[in-house]
Scaffold this motif. Sequence first.
Motif, PDB file in Angstrom:
ATOM      1  N   SER A  47       0.855  -1.180   0.000  1.00 44.41           N
ATOM      2  CA  SER A  47       0.000   0.000   0.000  1.00 44.41           C
ATOM      3  C   SER A  47       0.894   1.234   0.000  1.00 44.41           C
ATOM      4  N   ALA A  48       0.273   2.371  -0.252  1.00 42.92           N
ATOM      5  CA  ALA A  48       1.022   3.626  -0.171  1.00 42.92           C
ATOM      6  C   ALA A  48       1.580   3.799   1.241  1.00 42.92           C
ATOM      7  N   ALA A  49       0.815   3.419   2.246  1.00 40.37           N
ATOM      8  CA  ALA A  49       1.288   3.527   3.637  1.00 40.37           C
ATOM      9  C   ALA A  49       2.533   2.659   3.854  1.00 40.37           C
ATOM     10  N   ASP A  50       2.549   1.461   3.278  1.00 39.93           N
ATOM     11  CA  ASP A  50       3.735   0.603   3.380  1.00 39.93           C
ATOM     12  C   ASP A  50       4.954   1.279   2.762  1.00 39.93           C
ATOM     13  N   MET A  51       4.747   1.860   1.582  1.00 37.22           N
ATOM     14  CA  MET A  51       5.847   2.511   0.876  1.00 37.22           C
ATOM     15  C   MET A  51       6.339   3.754   1.631  1.00 37.22           C
ATOM     16  N   LEU A  52       5.408   4.522   2.187  1.00 39.90           N
ATOM     17  CA  LEU A  52       5.802   5.697   2.976  1.00 39.90           C
ATOM     18  C   LEU A  52       6.641   5.275   4.173  1.00 39.90           C
ATOM     19  N   ARG A  53       6.229   4.230   4.841  1.00 38.68           N
ATOM     20  CA  ARG A  53       7.008   3.728   5.995  1.00 38.68           C
ATOM     21  C   ARG A  53       8.390   3.263   5.560  1.00 38.68           C
ATOM     22  N   LEU A  54       8.449   2.493   4.487  1.00 40.44           N
ATOM     23  CA  LEU A  54       9.727   1.994   3.986  1.00 40.44           C
ATOM     24  C   LEU A  54      10.690   3.136   3.680  1.00 40.44           C
ATOM     25  N   TYR A  55      10.222   4.125   2.907  1.00 43.94           N
ATOM     26  CA  TYR A  55      11.114   5.217   2.517  1.00 43.94           C
ATOM     27  C   TYR A  55      11.428   6.162   3.679  1.00 43.94           C
ATOM     28  N   THR A  56      10.521   6.312   4.607  1.00 43.29           N
ATOM     29  CA  THR A  56      10.815   7.118   5.803  1.00 43.29           C
ATOM     30  C   THR A  56      11.921   6.466   6.611  1.00 43.29           C
ATOM     31  N   LEU A  57      11.810   5.173   6.834  1.00 46.63           N
ATOM     32  CA  LEU A  57      12.843   4.458   7.586  1.00 46.63           C
ATOM     33  C   LEU A  57      14.175   4.437   6.840  1.00 46.63           C
ATOM     34  N   LEU A  58      14.112   4.310   5.515  1.00 42.38           N
ATOM     35  CA  LEU A  58      15.340   4.353   4.722  1.00 42.38           C
ATOM     36  C   LEU A  58      15.996   5.730   4.835  1.00 42.38           C
ATOM     37  N   HIS A  59      15.195   6.773   4.730  1.00 43.26           N
ATOM     38  CA  HIS A  59      15.709   8.146   4.849  1.00 43.26           C
ATOM     39  C   HIS A  59      16.368   8.373   6.213  1.00 43.26           C
ATOM     40  N   LYS A  60      15.778   7.811   7.242  1.00 41.74           N
ATOM     41  CA  LYS A  60      16.327   7.958   8.603  1.00 41.74           C
ATOM     42  C   LYS A  60      17.491   7.004   8.866  1.00 41.74           C
ATOM     43  N   GLY A  61      17.703   6.058   7.950  1.00 38.34           N
ATOM     44  CA  GLY A  61      18.762   5.068   8.148  1.00 38.34           C
ATOM     45  C   GLY A  61      18.401   4.015   9.170  1.00 38.34           C
ATOM     46  N   GLU A  62      17.113   3.745   9.322  1.00 38.33           N
ATOM     47  CA  GLU A  62      16.651   2.847  10.385  1.00 38.33           C
ATOM     48  C   GLU A  62      16.074   1.515   9.900  1.00 38.33           C
ATOM     49  N   ILE A  63      16.004   1.298   8.591  1.00 39.06           N
ATOM     50  CA  ILE A  63      15.362   0.068   8.124  1.00 39.06           C
ATOM     51  C   ILE A  63      16.365  -1.068   7.926  1.00 39.06           C
TER      52      ILE A  63
ATOM     53  N   THR B 198      20.903  -1.966   7.974  1.00 39.64           N
ATOM     54  CA  THR B 198      22.121  -1.508   8.643  1.00 39.64           C
ATOM     55  C   THR B 198      22.507  -0.171   8.017  1.00 39.64           C
ATOM     56  N   PRO B 199      23.307   0.627   8.710  1.00 38.29           N
ATOM     57  CA  PRO B 199      23.736   1.896   8.107  1.00 38.29           C
ATOM     58  C   PRO B 199      24.403   1.692   6.744  1.00 38.29           C
ATOM     59  N   PHE B 200      25.222   0.664   6.613  1.00 40.17           N
ATOM     60  CA  PHE B 200      25.879   0.395   5.340  1.00 40.17           C
ATOM     61  C   PHE B 200      24.857   0.093   4.247  1.00 40.17           C
TER      62      PHE B 200
ATOM     63  N   LEU C  91      20.397   4.077  -1.061  1.00 39.14           N
ATOM     64  CA  LEU C  91      20.015   5.418  -1.519  1.00 39.14           C
ATOM     65  C   LEU C  91      20.691   5.826  -2.835  1.00 39.14           C
ATOM     66  N   PRO C  92      21.995   5.630  -2.999  1.00 38.96           N
ATOM     67  CA  PRO C  92      22.593   5.986  -4.296  1.00 38.96           C
ATOM     68  C   PRO C  92      22.030   5.171  -5.464  1.00 38.96           C
ATOM     69  N   ILE C  93      21.670   3.938  -5.217  1.00 40.86           N
ATOM     70  CA  ILE C  93      21.053   3.127  -6.270  1.00 40.86           C
ATOM     71  C   ILE C  93      19.716   3.745  -6.671  1.00 40.86           C
ATOM     72  N   LEU C  94      18.899   4.096  -5.681  1.00 36.88           N
ATOM     73  CA  LEU C  94      17.596   4.705  -5.958  1.00 36.88           C
ATOM     74  C   LEU C  94      17.738   6.084  -6.611  1.00 36.88           C
TER      75      LEU C  94
END
Length: 116
Positions: free
Chosen positions: A16-32, A34-36, A42-45
């Motif tokens: 869902s859009a909510a799933d995608m928002l959560r995924l990208y929010t956590l990715l942006h924060k570096g929390e989904i 490992t940091p590596f 992110l550079p791939i995206l």
Amino acid sequence: MLDYEAARQGNENRTSAADMLRLYTLLHKGEIFTPFQCQTALPILLRQHDKELLMFANPAQKAAHKTGGLSDIAHDAGILYGENRTLIFAVLVTAPSDAQCIALLQELSPQVMALL
């Protein structure tokens, strides 16, 4: 998706859009991941070449995003990096044809870009 045996058993992959928002929010924060892994993802995206959907109004806009779809669905989701703000977005559409899905996302494109 594309797991035909699972589909025959009634088990479909769904999001869902909510799933995608959560995924990208956590990715942006570096929390989904490992940091590596986040620093790798992110550079791939950011190298996404498909600018036909929500990036249509401003293909040069810096965005870490992923597009996709099938014959009657399309989506674009990710992170837009504006000068003054960062926007996490997810738009999933369905229409009778691929062309109509693309047209819907392109119609929304200027409105999304205006949020930056």
